[in-house]
Design a protein around this motif. Sequence first.
Motif, PDB file in Angstrom:
ATOM      1  N   THR A   1       7.644  76.194 -20.917  1.00  0.00           N
ATOM      2  CA  THR A   1       7.700  76.835 -22.234  1.00  0.00           C
ATOM      3  C   THR A   1       7.355  75.847 -23.334  1.00  0.00           C
ATOM      4  O   THR A   1       6.577  76.153 -24.249  1.00  0.00           O
ATOM      5  N   LEU A   2       7.904  74.645 -23.249  1.00  0.00           N
ATOM      6  CA  LEU A   2       7.638  73.629 -24.274  1.00  0.00           C
ATOM      7  C   LEU A   2       6.190  73.174 -24.253  1.00  0.00           C
ATOM      8  O   LEU A   2       5.610  72.874 -25.301  1.00  0.00           O
ATOM      9  N   GLU A   3       5.596  73.133 -23.069  1.00  0.00           N
ATOM     10  CA  GLU A   3       4.194  72.701 -22.962  1.00  0.00           C
ATOM     11  C   GLU A   3       3.238  73.676 -23.637  1.00  0.00           C
ATOM     12  O   GLU A   3       2.144  73.294 -24.047  1.00  0.00           O
ATOM     13  N   LYS A   4       3.661  74.931 -23.762  1.00  0.00           N
ATOM     14  CA  LYS A   4       2.807  75.948 -24.385  1.00  0.00           C
ATOM     15  C   LYS A   4       2.918  75.954 -25.907  1.00  0.00           C
ATOM     16  O   LYS A   4       2.119  76.605 -26.581  1.00  0.00           O
ATOM     17  N   LEU A   5       3.908  75.264 -26.446  1.00  0.00           N
ATOM     18  CA  LEU A   5       4.092  75.258 -27.891  1.00  0.00           C
ATOM     19  C   LEU A   5       2.965  74.486 -28.574  1.00  0.00           C
ATOM     20  O   LEU A   5       2.479  73.490 -28.043  1.00  0.00           O
ATOM     21  N   LYS A   6       2.610  74.935 -29.740  1.00  0.00           N
ATOM     22  CA  LYS A   6       1.579  74.261 -30.521  1.00  0.00           C
ATOM     23  C   LYS A   6       2.132  73.954 -31.918  1.00  0.00           C
ATOM     24  O   LYS A   6       1.828  74.643 -32.889  1.00  0.00           O
ATOM     25  N   PRO A   7       2.987  72.926 -32.026  1.00  0.00           N
ATOM     26  CA  PRO A   7       3.545  72.604 -33.347  1.00  0.00           C
ATOM     27  C   PRO A   7       2.442  72.242 -34.328  1.00  0.00           C
ATOM     28  O   PRO A   7       1.433  71.615 -33.968  1.00  0.00           O
ATOM     29  N   ALA A   8       2.611  72.655 -35.563  1.00  0.00           N
ATOM     30  CA  ALA A   8       1.662  72.277 -36.612  1.00  0.00           C
ATOM     31  C   ALA A   8       1.747  70.771 -36.838  1.00  0.00           C
ATOM     32  O   ALA A   8       2.736  70.113 -36.471  1.00  0.00           O
ATOM     33  N   GLU A   9       0.711  70.206 -37.423  1.00  0.00           N
ATOM     34  CA  GLU A   9       0.712  68.776 -37.709  1.00  0.00           C
ATOM     35  C   GLU A   9       1.915  68.420 -38.575  1.00  0.00           C
ATOM     36  O   GLU A   9       2.136  69.022 -39.625  1.00  0.00           O
ATOM     37  N   GLY A  10       2.693  67.472 -38.127  1.00  0.00           N
ATOM     38  CA  GLY A  10       3.887  67.080 -38.856  1.00  0.00           C
ATOM     39  C   GLY A  10       5.085  67.961 -38.581  1.00  0.00           C
ATOM     40  O   GLY A  10       6.177  67.707 -39.103  1.00  0.00           O
ATOM     41  N   GLY A  11       4.911  69.009 -37.774  1.00  0.00           N
ATOM     42  CA  GLY A  11       6.011  69.918 -37.470  1.00  0.00           C
ATOM     43  C   GLY A  11       6.925  69.359 -36.397  1.00  0.00           C
ATOM     44  O   GLY A  11       6.545  68.466 -35.629  1.00  0.00           O
ATOM     45  N   ARG A  12       8.116  69.896 -36.339  1.00  0.00           N
ATOM     46  CA  ARG A  12       9.096  69.476 -35.345  1.00  0.00           C
ATOM     47  C   ARG A  12       9.537  70.668 -34.506  1.00  0.00           C
ATOM     48  O   ARG A  12       9.386  71.817 -34.904  1.00  0.00           O
ATOM     49  N   VAL A  13      10.127  70.373 -33.358  1.00  0.00           N
ATOM     50  CA  VAL A  13      10.653  71.409 -32.478  1.00  0.00           C
ATOM     51  C   VAL A  13      12.172  71.263 -32.426  1.00  0.00           C
ATOM     52  O   VAL A  13      12.696  70.239 -31.960  1.00  0.00           O
ATOM     53  N   HIS A  14      12.874  72.275 -32.940  1.00  0.00           N
ATOM     54  CA  HIS A  14      14.332  72.311 -32.916  1.00  0.00           C
ATOM     55  C   HIS A  14      14.795  73.174 -31.741  1.00  0.00           C
ATOM     56  O   HIS A  14      14.020  73.930 -31.163  1.00  0.00           O
ATOM     57  N   PHE A  15      16.085  73.082 -31.442  1.00  0.00           N
ATOM     58  CA  PHE A  15      16.655  73.897 -30.375  1.00  0.00           C
ATOM     59  C   PHE A  15      17.958  74.536 -30.857  1.00  0.00           C
ATOM     60  O   PHE A  15      18.733  73.915 -31.594  1.00  0.00           O
ATOM     61  N   VAL A  16      18.198  75.770 -30.411  1.00  0.00           N
ATOM     62  CA  VAL A  16      19.508  76.404 -30.536  1.00  0.00           C
ATOM     63  C   VAL A  16      19.852  76.928 -29.151  1.00  0.00           C
ATOM     64  O   VAL A  16      19.075  77.678 -28.548  1.00  0.00           O
ATOM     65  N   THR A  17      20.990  76.516 -28.627  1.00  0.00           N
ATOM     66  CA  THR A  17      21.362  76.867 -27.266  1.00  0.00           C
ATOM     67  C   THR A  17      22.717  77.550 -27.235  1.00  0.00           C
ATOM     68  O   THR A  17      23.540  77.381 -28.138  1.00  0.00           O
ATOM     69  N   HIS A  18      22.945  78.311 -26.174  1.00  0.00           N
ATOM     70  CA  HIS A  18      24.255  78.917 -25.961  1.00  0.00           C
ATOM     71  C   HIS A  18      24.746  78.553 -24.561  1.00  0.00           C
ATOM     72  O   HIS A  18      24.013  78.700 -23.582  1.00  0.00           O
ATOM     73  N   SER A  19      25.961  78.041 -24.480  1.00  0.00           N
ATOM     74  CA  SER A  19      26.645  77.804 -23.215  1.00  0.00           C
ATOM     75  C   SER A  19      25.811  76.948 -22.264  1.00  0.00           C
ATOM     76  O   SER A  19      25.445  75.821 -22.591  1.00  0.00           O
ATOM     77  N   LEU A  20      25.463  77.476 -21.082  1.00  0.00           N
ATOM     78  CA  LEU A  20      24.676  76.730 -20.103  1.00  0.00           C
ATOM     79  C   LEU A  20      23.354  76.256 -20.684  1.00  0.00           C
ATOM     80  O   LEU A  20      22.831  75.208 -20.278  1.00  0.00           O
ATOM     81  N   GLY A  21      22.814  77.001 -21.656  1.00  0.00           N
ATOM     82  CA  GLY A  21      21.566  76.577 -22.285  1.00  0.00           C
ATOM     83  C   GLY A  21      21.659  75.183 -22.880  1.00  0.00           C
ATOM     84  O   GLY A  21      20.671  74.441 -22.912  1.00  0.00           O
ATOM     85  N   GLY A  22      22.845  74.816 -23.359  1.00  0.00           N
ATOM     86  CA  GLY A  22      23.039  73.478 -23.900  1.00  0.00           C
ATOM     87  C   GLY A  22      22.923  72.400 -22.838  1.00  0.00           C
ATOM     88  O   GLY A  22      22.435  71.291 -23.111  1.00  0.00           O
ATOM     89  N   ILE A  23      23.356  72.706 -21.623  1.00  0.00           N
ATOM     90  CA  ILE A  23      23.246  71.736 -20.532  1.00  0.00           C
ATOM     91  C   ILE A  23      21.787  71.590 -20.105  1.00  0.00           C
ATOM     92  O   ILE A  23      21.326  70.486 -19.797  1.00  0.00           O
ATOM     93  N   LEU A  24      21.040  72.699 -20.123  1.00  0.00           N
ATOM     94  CA  LEU A  24      19.605  72.599 -19.845  1.00  0.00           C
ATOM     95  C   LEU A  24      18.922  71.712 -20.881  1.00  0.00           C
ATOM     96  O   LEU A  24      18.085  70.864 -20.541  1.00  0.00           O
ATOM     97  N   PHE A  25      19.280  71.918 -22.141  1.00  0.00           N
ATOM     98  CA  PHE A  25      18.693  71.074 -23.191  1.00  0.00           C
ATOM     99  C   PHE A  25      19.016  69.606 -22.950  1.00  0.00           C
ATOM    100  O   PHE A  25      18.134  68.744 -23.035  1.00  0.00           O
ATOM    101  N   ARG A  26      20.263  69.290 -22.653  1.00  0.00           N
ATOM    102  CA  ARG A  26      20.646  67.898 -22.439  1.00  0.00           C
ATOM    103  C   ARG A  26      19.919  67.303 -21.239  1.00  0.00           C
ATOM    104  O   ARG A  26      19.502  66.130 -21.271  1.00  0.00           O
TER     105      ARG A  26
END
Length: 234
Positions: free
Chosen positions: A59-84
């Motif tokens: 999923t992250l590989e498909k993202l196309k952030p704009a120049e100077g843009g950042r990628v934030h995350f919001v996770t719930h429960s187990l999603g936070g462990i995946l992020f970590r």
Amino acid sequence: MRNTQRDIVVLIHGLGRSARSLLAVRFWLWRAGYRVASVRYPSRKMTVEKAVNERLMPTLEKLKPAEGGRVHFVTHSLGGILFRAWAAKRNPDFPLGRTVMLGPPNQGSEVLEQLGHLPWLRRLLGPVVLELGENEHSVPRQLGPVPPGTGVIMGNKPVIPFFRHLLGPESDGIVTVAGGWVEGQADFMVTPADHTFIMWRPVVLRAVEHFLKNGSFLPQPVWSMEGGLAGAAT
């Protein structure tokens, strides 16, 4: 103020849930000017590592952030462990912004530590049951500090306090408030919410937006590991 239209927010749902469970967060952040993407994964059929490698990273590989843009995350429960788990081995060039974790079992799950040996629970929740306990070998305990710019929001008012005898008085019904604490966090907020619906509360949605933009939550009463909660957000 930063132009949020250049930034993307990635949403990661929890165990037994789907991307629909974070629709309120998605709509709220879209109205705030962010581009929003969701990670979809069959949480009851995958280990943490497999979900990261086969669902989160593509999923992250498909993202196309704009120049100077950042990628934030919001996770719930187990999603936070995946992020970590992803963040622990991320490419240092990845334009990581800020992250808000809702109800994450950062110290492992007290419930799964006590009940994870039950065969029916393993059949119901899948292989992560064996990964999310509180023992020193559990996945959350192996991940180390979170990246800078990570905030945690925990609930302390379960709708159905079924596990109160396991969790004590300060929990969201699934994870204790103390269980959300993690080394490296930039801010920590406690609000009267339960685990299942914490992401639908307006106070939480406002806090998420404020953190992504400013790196801190709105002023809240202080909660500490030693002293517990001295009041709560409303």
